[in-house]
Design a protein around this motif. Structure first.
Motif, PDB file in Angstrom:
ATOM      1  N   LEU A   1      41.012  58.418  35.214  1.00  9.03           N
ATOM      2  CA  LEU A   1      40.983  57.177  35.986  1.00  9.03           C
ATOM      3  C   LEU A   1      39.788  56.326  35.555  1.00  9.03           C
ATOM      4  O   LEU A   1      39.910  55.116  35.323  1.00  9.03           O
TER       5      LEU A   1
ATOM      6  N   MET B   1      32.893  51.695  37.804  1.00  8.90           N
ATOM      7  CA  MET B   1      33.291  51.024  39.045  1.00  8.90           C
ATOM      8  C   MET B   1      32.956  49.538  39.031  1.00  8.90           C
ATOM      9  O   MET B   1      33.652  48.736  39.656  1.00  8.90           O
ATOM     10  N   PHE B   2      31.894  49.154  38.332  1.00  5.52           N
ATOM     11  CA  PHE B   2      31.564  47.734  38.300  1.00  5.52           C
ATOM     12  C   PHE B   2      32.704  46.915  37.700  1.00  5.52           C
ATOM     13  O   PHE B   2      32.958  45.774  38.104  1.00  5.52           O
TER      14      PHE B   2
ATOM     15  N   HIS C   1      42.595  41.490  36.218  1.00  4.47           N
ATOM     16  CA  HIS C   1      43.687  41.478  37.196  1.00  4.47           C
ATOM     17  C   HIS C   1      44.635  42.676  37.028  1.00  4.47           C
ATOM     18  O   HIS C   1      45.798  42.600  37.435  1.00  4.47           O
TER      19      HIS C   1
ATOM     20  N   VAL D   1      35.753  47.303  38.130  1.00  3.05           N
ATOM     21  CA  VAL D   1      36.796  47.008  39.123  1.00  3.05           C
ATOM     22  C   VAL D   1      36.539  45.621  39.724  1.00  3.05           C
ATOM     23  O   VAL D   1      37.463  44.863  40.003  1.00  3.05           O
ATOM     24  N   ILE D   2      35.245  45.284  39.863  1.00  3.89           N
ATOM     25  CA  ILE D   2      34.899  43.946  40.353  1.00  3.89           C
ATOM     26  C   ILE D   2      35.045  42.923  39.232  1.00  3.89           C
ATOM     27  O   ILE D   2      35.772  41.935  39.368  1.00  3.89           O
ATOM     28  N   SER D   3      34.368  43.168  38.109  1.00  2.00           N
ATOM     29  CA  SER D   3      34.296  42.119  37.089  1.00  2.00           C
ATOM     30  C   SER D   3      35.673  41.819  36.508  1.00  2.00           C
ATOM     31  O   SER D   3      35.929  40.709  36.069  1.00  2.00           O
TER      32      SER D   3
ATOM     33  N   ARG E   1      38.448  42.254  38.336  1.00  4.77           N
ATOM     34  CA  ARG E   1      39.327  41.971  39.498  1.00  4.77           C
ATOM     35  C   ARG E   1      40.518  42.933  39.523  1.00  4.77           C
ATOM     36  O   ARG E   1      41.684  42.521  39.595  1.00  4.77           O
ATOM     37  N   ILE E   2      40.195  44.223  39.478  1.00  2.09           N
ATOM     38  CA  ILE E   2      41.239  45.250  39.466  1.00  2.09           C
ATOM     39  C   ILE E   2      41.625  45.592  40.907  1.00  2.09           C
ATOM     40  O   ILE E   2      40.762  45.650  41.775  1.00  2.09           O
ATOM     41  N   THR E   3      42.906  45.817  41.133  1.00  4.70           N
ATOM     42  CA  THR E   3      43.362  46.324  42.425  1.00  4.70           C
ATOM     43  C   THR E   3      43.758  47.784  42.271  1.00  4.70           C
ATOM     44  O   THR E   3      44.560  48.124  41.404  1.00  4.70           O
ATOM     45  N   MET E   4      43.156  48.645  43.112  1.00  7.30           N
ATOM     46  CA  MET E   4      43.512  50.066  43.133  1.00  7.30           C
ATOM     47  C   MET E   4      44.195  50.336  44.467  1.00  7.30           C
ATOM     48  O   MET E   4      43.609  50.092  45.524  1.00  7.30           O
ATOM     49  N   LYS E   5      45.395  50.886  44.390  1.00  8.98           N
ATOM     50  CA  LYS E   5      46.197  50.999  45.601  1.00  8.98           C
ATOM     51  C   LYS E   5      46.689  52.424  45.763  1.00  8.98           C
ATOM     52  O   LYS E   5      47.473  52.894  44.946  1.00  8.98           O
TER      53      LYS E   5
END
Lengths: 381, 381
Positions: free
Chosen positions: B274, B307-308, B284, B310-312, B314-318
């Motif tokens: 992951l 993890m940073f 995105h 995921v912000i930079s 703009r990732i969505t983890m669902k």
């Protein structure tokens, strides 16, 4: 040495700037008359010294005196010269101190003045959309005067009675818009939701909590001192607040504050707090990932014990950047200005005086020294 | 000792079962005639011995002989007695071997037969919706015959030419529906997306990849042997495949397979894979969190360096569970049955014979011994 860097940071669209010079000379002459015959000034600057991977320290920056600048926007440049009034200290700027080109924003140039948001007054303009005397907000440099070539990213400020100019760096600026876009778009909030905000007195956090209250949510914030806990509860209207530095067990602290669990977490810190929140999130909870203030180096591994709960509780974690939501900017300005005038929201600002105070103020962000939005007053209007 | 546990696992709604006994006695007598005068059988079982936090081992289970069972659904019970034909080995069952009551599904009862999905034939019914001879799928026990009280969760199978009954545990069962709901609902796929699937030959993964191909995506799968790499590319129609056990640097391996980056990651394994995927995800990107097969103990900390991003980015983890999407079940059955009949999808099944083979087959899931959906054939129809 680079005196100025002109980067399209992606925080605004660059408008084409057709040349109209009719009024320019007049204003130019008017400004020059204040400055002396040759329209030059000594321009104090805060220089970025070089890349660092750790938490910023004051010696990463350097005050530089004696730089002489001509207060004139070159003809045909579409540029403006501005006098910087307020400069913004924002945590995202740490990312620009690293020698990494894989982010959404390029690194600073060593030897150049620090680049960041500011509120400034135009003193000379070669851009037909702006004239001397206009007040603008946008990306400028950490110095007394700046030549700004990318004028498309500047926003002309319409001054509103009772709203300080500096608020255009916080409440009505990028941090405020980050709170607005993040809360409404990434958190998908519902009335009655249990909302948790970390770094809750920060430039972003304080508005998130207040918007959540207006939305009909129950709101708890975490912060780093007992003084700020009081401010959250008594000034900013949070339902509860906690000082995370006094909590040995973050999971237990959150369970105490949210016996029913958390529906929405607006995460400004990442790391252990994020992990503890996942453990306390309810089914179908939403986590907006806005910042990782807790990580000194963004490449440091973060350890999660509760990732399985993201599956079993069907949690959505959403990273976001405000500049993906610029279509909401007009609505944001209208809503937040109205809330502020109606007294529904307040805004905490931490103002330091003088350009020389900027490095220490910026460094203080990462140990929570600031109380509210950190701004540097460079000059009075 | 508990012989049977009857838990509403939330995988189906419990229908009320009004009593109609008119046909019951007739069928009952017919079944009894096969079994002998007293309609009892010796019922072989696989018993769950006790809780464990680690990766399951065969000795967590025990084959139990000599248990005598009456093949009769008690009058007024609304229950059925079934002969189990196929039993399903699913990775989610590891979660039920832990003494934790905070999950979406309760733990197994030590001393009882293992509970899981199966395809079975009704041999006696006190439920008016079911009659002897009906073939059903749903939650049953790891034993030859089961008394099932929660008949509301059973689905009557309409046999379709060319579709093996055991597929109702895989392609057309919970794993297939997990793939369908997760891909379409949690991944928000678009035609042309670059899609990555881990544990790609698994019961879920193989369908995700094939649905993604039908959707017009570019699909790469990871798996644990070179044999399975070949199956992914040559049998299941993936564009590319990799054997993660042969990769020293997962980030580099993914960068090689996705020079343009990953739009959608269907995550069955969590952990280091992951983290490596986040590093290779595009702006995105969307990550559907389905399982954490890589973690021996779900409480073991997982370490993330990225993890940073995921912000930079703009990732969505669902995180998701299939049972939140049961409204899509009829469409799933129709779509996947059609695709299968049209030859647009194939399905790999790993069939072991005999109840006694079940513990080893289940344990093998966690080291990737199975090739495709792991099923146990308990009896022929």
């Amino acid at each position: 040495m680079h005196l100025f860097t002109f980067t399209n940071l992606g925080f605004g669209s660059v408008r084409s700037c057709p040349k109209r010079h009719s009024f320019r000379t007049l204003f130019n002459l008017r400004e020059q008359s204040k400055m002396g015959k040759d329209s030059t000034v000594e321009n104090k600057q805060v220089i970025f010294k070089g890349y660092t991977d750790g938490s910023p320290v004051e010696t990463d920056m350097e005050l530089k005196l004696g730089n002489v600048m001509k207060l004139e926007a070159p003809q045909g440049s579409n540029a403006v010269v501005v006098k910087n009034l307020y400069l913004s200290c924002d945590t995202y700027m740490r990312g620009r101190m690293r020698d990494r080109h894989d982010s959404y924003i390029p690194p600073f140039l060593p030897g150049s003045a620090i680049e960041g948001y500011g509120v400034a007054k135009v003193v000379d303009s070669d851009c037909p959309d702006l004239k001397s005397g206009d007040i603008v907000s946008g990306i400028t440099n950490w110095e007394e005067y700046s030549l700004i070539q990318n004028t498309g990213q500047l926003k002309k400020i319409q001054q509103v009675d009772g709203i300080p100019l500096s608020y255009h760096l916080g409440l009505l600026g990028m941090p405020g818009f980050t709170a607005y876009a993040g809360f409404y778009e990434a958190c998908a909030p519902k009335k009655g939701d249990y909302v948790y905000v970390s770094a809750a007195t920060s430039a972003v956090g304080q508005l998130v909590g207040q918007l959540a209250k207006i939305h009909g949510c129950y709101v708890v914030g975490s912060t780093s001192t007992s003084q700020k806990v009081e401010l959250l509860k008594n000034k900013l209207g949070f339902d509860e607040a906690l000082n995370y530095k006094e909590e040995l067990d973050l999971e237990a602290a959150l369970a105490r504050h949210f016996p029913q669990g958390i529906d929405v977490y607006f995460d400004n810190v990442g790391g252990a707090m994020l992990d503890a929140t996942i453990a306390n999130t309810r089914n179908h909870g939403r986590i907006a990932l806005c910042g990782i203030l807790s990580q000194n180096n963004r490449n440091d591994p973060q350890s999660f014990r509760n990732m399985f709960s993201v599956i079993s509780k069907r949690i959505t974690m959403k990273g976001f950047l405000q500049n993906d939501f610029l279509h909401l900017y007009p609505r944001f300005l209208e809503d937040v200005t109205r809330y502020y005038k109606q007294g529904k929201i307040v805004y905490l600002e931490d103002m330091n005086d003088g350009l020389e105070s900027a490095p220490a103020a910026f460094v203080g962000l990462f140990s929570g020294k600031n109380v509210g939005k950190q701004v540097i007053r460079v000059a009075s209007e």
